[in-house]
Design a protein around this motif. Structure first.
Motif, mmCIF file in Angstrom:
data_model
loop_
_atom_site.group_PDB
_atom_site.id
_atom_site.type_symbol
_atom_site.label_atom_id
_atom_site.label_comp_id
_atom_site.label_asym_id
_atom_site.label_seq_id
_atom_site.Cartn_x
_atom_site.Cartn_y
_atom_site.Cartn_z
ATOM 1 N N LYS A 1 0.819 -1.217 0.000
ATOM 2 C CA LYS A 1 0.000 0.000 0.000
ATOM 3 C C LYS A 1 0.850 1.263 0.000
ATOM 4 C CE LYS A 1 -3.944 -2.230 2.216
ATOM 5 N NZ LYS A 1 -4.877 -2.236 3.362
ATOM 6 N N ASP A 2 2.023 1.189 0.607
ATOM 7 C CA ASP A 2 2.905 2.366 0.579
ATOM 8 C C ASP A 2 3.400 2.667 -0.827
ATOM 9 O OD1 ASP A 2 2.642 2.576 3.302
ATOM 10 O OD2 ASP A 2 4.459 1.423 3.749
ATOM 11 N N GLY A 3 3.450 1.637 -1.677
ATOM 12 C CA GLY A 3 3.890 1.827 -3.044
ATOM 13 C C GLY A 3 2.762 2.106 -4.016
ATOM 14 N N GLY A 4 1.521 2.278 -3.536
ATOM 15 C CA GLY A 4 0.389 2.602 -4.400
ATOM 16 C C GLY A 4 -0.468 1.409 -4.779
ATOM 17 N N GLY A 5 -0.169 0.206 -4.247
ATOM 18 C CA GLY A 5 -0.969 -0.970 -4.562
ATOM 19 C C GLY A 5 -1.965 -1.288 -3.463
ATOM 20 N N LEU A 6 -2.517 -2.504 -3.531
ATOM 21 C CA LEU A 6 -3.499 -2.942 -2.540
ATOM 22 C C LEU A 6 -2.926 -3.996 -1.585
ATOM 23 C CD1 LEU A 6 -6.736 -3.179 -4.721
ATOM 24 C CD2 LEU A 6 -6.079 -1.376 -3.135
ATOM 25 N N GLY A 7 -1.697 -4.417 -1.818
ATOM 26 C CA GLY A 7 -1.058 -5.315 -0.877
ATOM 27 C C GLY A 7 -1.445 -6.775 -1.025
ATOM 28 N N PHE A 8 -1.937 -7.197 -2.212
ATOM 29 C CA PHE A 8 -2.198 -8.617 -2.417
ATOM 30 C C PHE A 8 -0.864 -9.387 -2.368
ATOM 31 C CE2 PHE A 8 -6.149 -7.035 -4.286
ATOM 32 C CZ PHE A 8 -7.048 -7.936 -3.763
ATOM 33 N N ARG A 9 -0.931 -10.592 -1.898
ATOM 34 C CA ARG A 9 0.288 -11.371 -1.690
ATOM 35 C C ARG A 9 0.867 -11.841 -3.029
ATOM 36 N NH1 ARG A 9 0.128 -15.370 3.139
ATOM 37 N NH2 ARG A 9 0.536 -13.359 4.155
ATOM 38 N N ASP A 10 2.187 -11.609 -3.204
ATOM 39 C CA ASP A 10 2.924 -12.127 -4.352
ATOM 40 C C ASP A 10 3.315 -13.561 -4.020
ATOM 41 O OD1 ASP A 10 4.699 -12.764 -6.373
ATOM 42 O OD2 ASP A 10 5.636 -10.784 -6.420
ATOM 43 N N LEU A 11 2.669 -14.527 -4.657
ATOM 44 C CA LEU A 11 2.854 -15.921 -4.276
ATOM 45 C C LEU A 11 4.282 -16.398 -4.528
ATOM 46 C CD1 LEU A 11 -0.498 -17.535 -5.496
ATOM 47 C CD2 LEU A 11 0.124 -16.713 -3.223
ATOM 48 N N MET A 12 4.907 -15.980 -5.620
ATOM 49 C CA MET A 12 6.271 -16.423 -5.893
ATOM 50 C C MET A 12 7.263 -15.830 -4.893
ATOM 51 S SD MET A 12 6.522 -16.549 -10.074
ATOM 52 C CE MET A 12 5.801 -14.936 -10.333
ATOM 53 N N ALA A 13 7.086 -14.556 -4.537
ATOM 54 C CA ALA A 13 7.953 -13.947 -3.533
ATOM 55 C C ALA A 13 7.707 -14.564 -2.161
ATOM 56 C CB ALA A 13 7.731 -12.433 -3.498
ATOM 57 N N PHE A 14 6.441 -14.866 -1.855
ATOM 58 C CA PHE A 14 6.123 -15.488 -0.574
ATOM 59 C C PHE A 14 6.707 -16.897 -0.489
ATOM 60 C CE2 PHE A 14 3.175 -17.940 2.156
ATOM 61 C CZ PHE A 14 3.375 -17.239 3.338
ATOM 62 N N ASN A 15 6.632 -17.639 -1.581
ATOM 63 C CA ASN A 15 7.215 -18.975 -1.634
ATOM 64 C C ASN A 15 8.733 -18.909 -1.412
ATOM 65 O OD1 ASN A 15 7.565 -21.545 -4.198
ATOM 66 N ND2 ASN A 15 7.556 -21.750 -2.000
ATOM 67 N N LYS A 16 9.371 -17.939 -2.044
ATOM 68 C CA LYS A 16 10.823 -17.794 -1.879
ATOM 69 C C LYS A 16 11.178 -17.386 -0.451
ATOM 70 C CE LYS A 16 12.926 -16.010 -5.355
ATOM 71 N NZ LYS A 16 13.478 -15.036 -6.332
ATOM 72 N N ALA A 17 10.360 -16.545 0.174
ATOM 73 C CA ALA A 17 10.619 -16.132 1.551
ATOM 74 C C ALA A 17 10.489 -17.309 2.516
ATOM 75 C CB ALA A 17 9.666 -15.011 1.942
ATOM 76 N N MET A 18 9.521 -18.173 2.300
ATOM 77 C CA MET A 18 9.356 -19.342 3.159
ATOM 78 C C MET A 18 10.530 -20.310 2.999
ATOM 79 S SD MET A 18 6.636 -18.703 4.820
ATOM 80 C CE MET A 18 6.291 -20.282 5.585
ATOM 81 N N LEU A 19 10.983 -20.480 1.778
ATOM 82 C CA LEU A 19 12.156 -21.331 1.564
ATOM 83 C C LEU A 19 13.407 -20.718 2.179
ATOM 84 C CD1 LEU A 19 11.530 -22.361 -2.157
ATOM 85 C CD2 LEU A 19 11.170 -23.768 -0.120
ATOM 86 N N GLY A 20 13.531 -19.384 2.140
ATOM 87 C CA GLY A 20 14.629 -18.712 2.803
ATOM 88 C C GLY A 20 14.610 -18.919 4.307
ATOM 89 N N LYS A 21 13.417 -19.007 4.878
ATOM 90 C CA LYS A 21 13.295 -19.279 6.312
ATOM 91 C C LYS A 21 13.829 -20.665 6.649
ATOM 92 C CE LYS A 21 9.914 -19.142 10.065
ATOM 93 N NZ LYS A 21 8.473 -18.919 10.397
ATOM 94 N N GLN A 22 13.558 -21.640 5.790
ATOM 95 C CA GLN A 22 14.084 -22.985 6.010
ATOM 96 C C GLN A 22 15.605 -23.010 5.866
ATOM 97 O OE1 GLN A 22 12.296 -25.391 7.175
ATOM 98 N NE2 GLN A 22 10.346 -24.319 6.957
#
Length: 430
Positions: free
Chosen positions: A44-65
């Motif tokens: 939202k700070d960048g002008g969007g609605l903040g829907f989740r980017d599934l590919m970025a979210f998937n990469k973040a979860m793998l980074g956590k592992q």
């Protein structure tokens, strides 16, 4: 999503369904997509609605592992992966390997996502490598390791005071910063090149950049500087010519005619010799330009030598020039040989004794000189020999063709012509 990397097509299909549901107003009709999905999933700070980017979210979860594997290497699943894939190296450095399982590839993807953002926090420094690990805000140090240099950051810490050993650090990494280097030269007037030289260097950098992009020709910084200095000398000679003939529009120009090439007396032949020495390989290249009193180029040649020093190269250049003149059959004529080595000229004139390293070369010169009844040895400034200097350096870079002395490069033709015009020569055989 926290175990495996989802296929890109699957992520896009799910995002397409979410976007269709968001814009649909009638369950039986397809809604109009008024904005791109890439904008909607921006925060939202960048002008969007903040829907989740599934590919970025998937990469973040793998980074956590991957982060868990780095911090918990003794866990059961960590020991299993270590025994299978990186039993002898560090997880941060392991390559992908051949025929890896999809779970291992997914874990490596998570590692690549977090590695650029991981920095060591220095404690005792026992496990941090100085040049290879990222423990400074600027990143890794890199570069070659010297023989006396320690390997771990712990060796840079004083064990008694638990503070940095500043004398040791300054001794090992006493490299001047680029801003300090620029400041020193900006405040020292003797180190500042002229505006014409700076402009020519920038132009040569631009030309080499275009050659690299469009012709895939690797850039050569030494050639860029040499060509820029040669072209700057051409421009200076042009200014001198206009000034001497009264065509200068402003009378404020101060011309230093001491550093200009001067033609020999009538019926004399002037040979300007110069060398370019490379200490790393203990070799060098010499060049000789022969011109008459009208500034016309009569002979030009270059030669490669093995030499222990730059002075030894200058002595060999003079020796080779004397042999070349004899082979050409013009040793009986009136000849002026100019060099930019003060020591060489003084030794030839008997004002100084020759060093023992070059004594055999000077004995050869002493044996050759009586066969040249009208030869003269003079000293000249380096600025007055731009053509020979450029040719010697170009020969060292292998930039000259095998028949370059017949089909002279344009820049050399311009340098010779500029010297002649600036000194008042006519460049005619009349």
């Amino acid at each position: 999503m926290s175990i495996f990397k989802l296929p890109t097509s699957l992520c896009k299909l799910v995002e397409q369904e979410i976007s269709g549901f968001w814009w649909k107003t009638d369950p039986n009709k397809v809604g109009v997509h008024w904005k791109k999905w890439d904008l909607l999933k921006t925060d939202k700070d960048g002008g969007g609605l903040g829907f989740r980017d599934l590919m970025a979210f998937n990469k973040a979860m793998l980074g956590k592992q991957a982060w868990r594997l780095i911090h918990q290497p003794g866990s059961l699943w960590g020991q299993v992966f270590k025994g299978l894939y990186f039993h002898s190296v560090n997880f941060q450095k392991i390559a992908r390997g051949t025929r890896p399982l999809w779970g291992w590839q997914s874990l490596l993807l998570g590692r690549e996502a977090i590695l650029p953002h991981i920095n060591w926090s220095v404690g005792d420094g026992m496990h941090i490598r100085i040049r290879e690990d990222k423990w400074l805000p600027i990143g890794t140090i890199g570069g070659p390791v010297t023989r006396e240099e320690p390997e771990r950051v712990a060796n840079l810490i004083d064990p008694l005071t638990q503070t940095w050993n500043l004398p040791l650090i300054q001794q090992l990494f006493n490299t001047p910063r680029i801003d300090v280097w620029i400041t020193e030269r900006a405040t020292n007037q003797r180190l500042i090149p002229g505006l014409a030289t700076i402009a020519q260097i920038l132009w040569q950098v631009w030309c080499m950049r275009n050659s690299w992009i469009f012709r895939h020709r690797p850039p050569d910084p030494h050639r860029a500087v040499d060509d820029a200095l040669a072209l700057s000398s051409l421009q200076s000679s042009s200014v001198v010519s206009n000034f001497s003939t009264g065509r200068s529009r402003t009378g404020a120009a101060i011309v230093d005619t001491v550093h200009l090439w001067k033609p020999p007396e009538r019926d004399f032949l002037k040979c300007n010799i110069d060398g370019s020495y490379y200490p790393s390989s203990q070799e060098g290249m010499m060049a000789c330009f022969s011109r008459n009193h009208q500034g016309i180029l009569t002979d030009v040649y270059t030669k490669w030598f093995l030499a222990a020093s730059a002075f030894q190269l200058e002595v060999q250049a003079l020796t080779f020039t004397l042999h070349h003149l004899r082979n050409q059959g013009i040793y009986m004529g009136k000849i002026v040989i100019e060099s930019d080595s003060q020591i060489l000229v003084d030794i030839v004139h008997g004002k100084k004794k020759s060093p023992w390293e070059e004594r055999s070369l000077f004995n050869e010169i002493a044996a050759l000189l009586p066969g040249y009844p009208s030869v003269r040895q003079r000293l000249h400034c380096g600025e007055a020999n731009g053509a020979a200097d450029w040719a010697a350096k170009a020969h060292g870079r292998l930039d000259l063709a095998h028949n370059w002395n017949i089909f002279t490069p344009y820049i050399l033709q311009d340098l010779v012509a500029a010297d002649a015009i600036a000194s008042g020569c006519t460049l005619t055989n009349a």
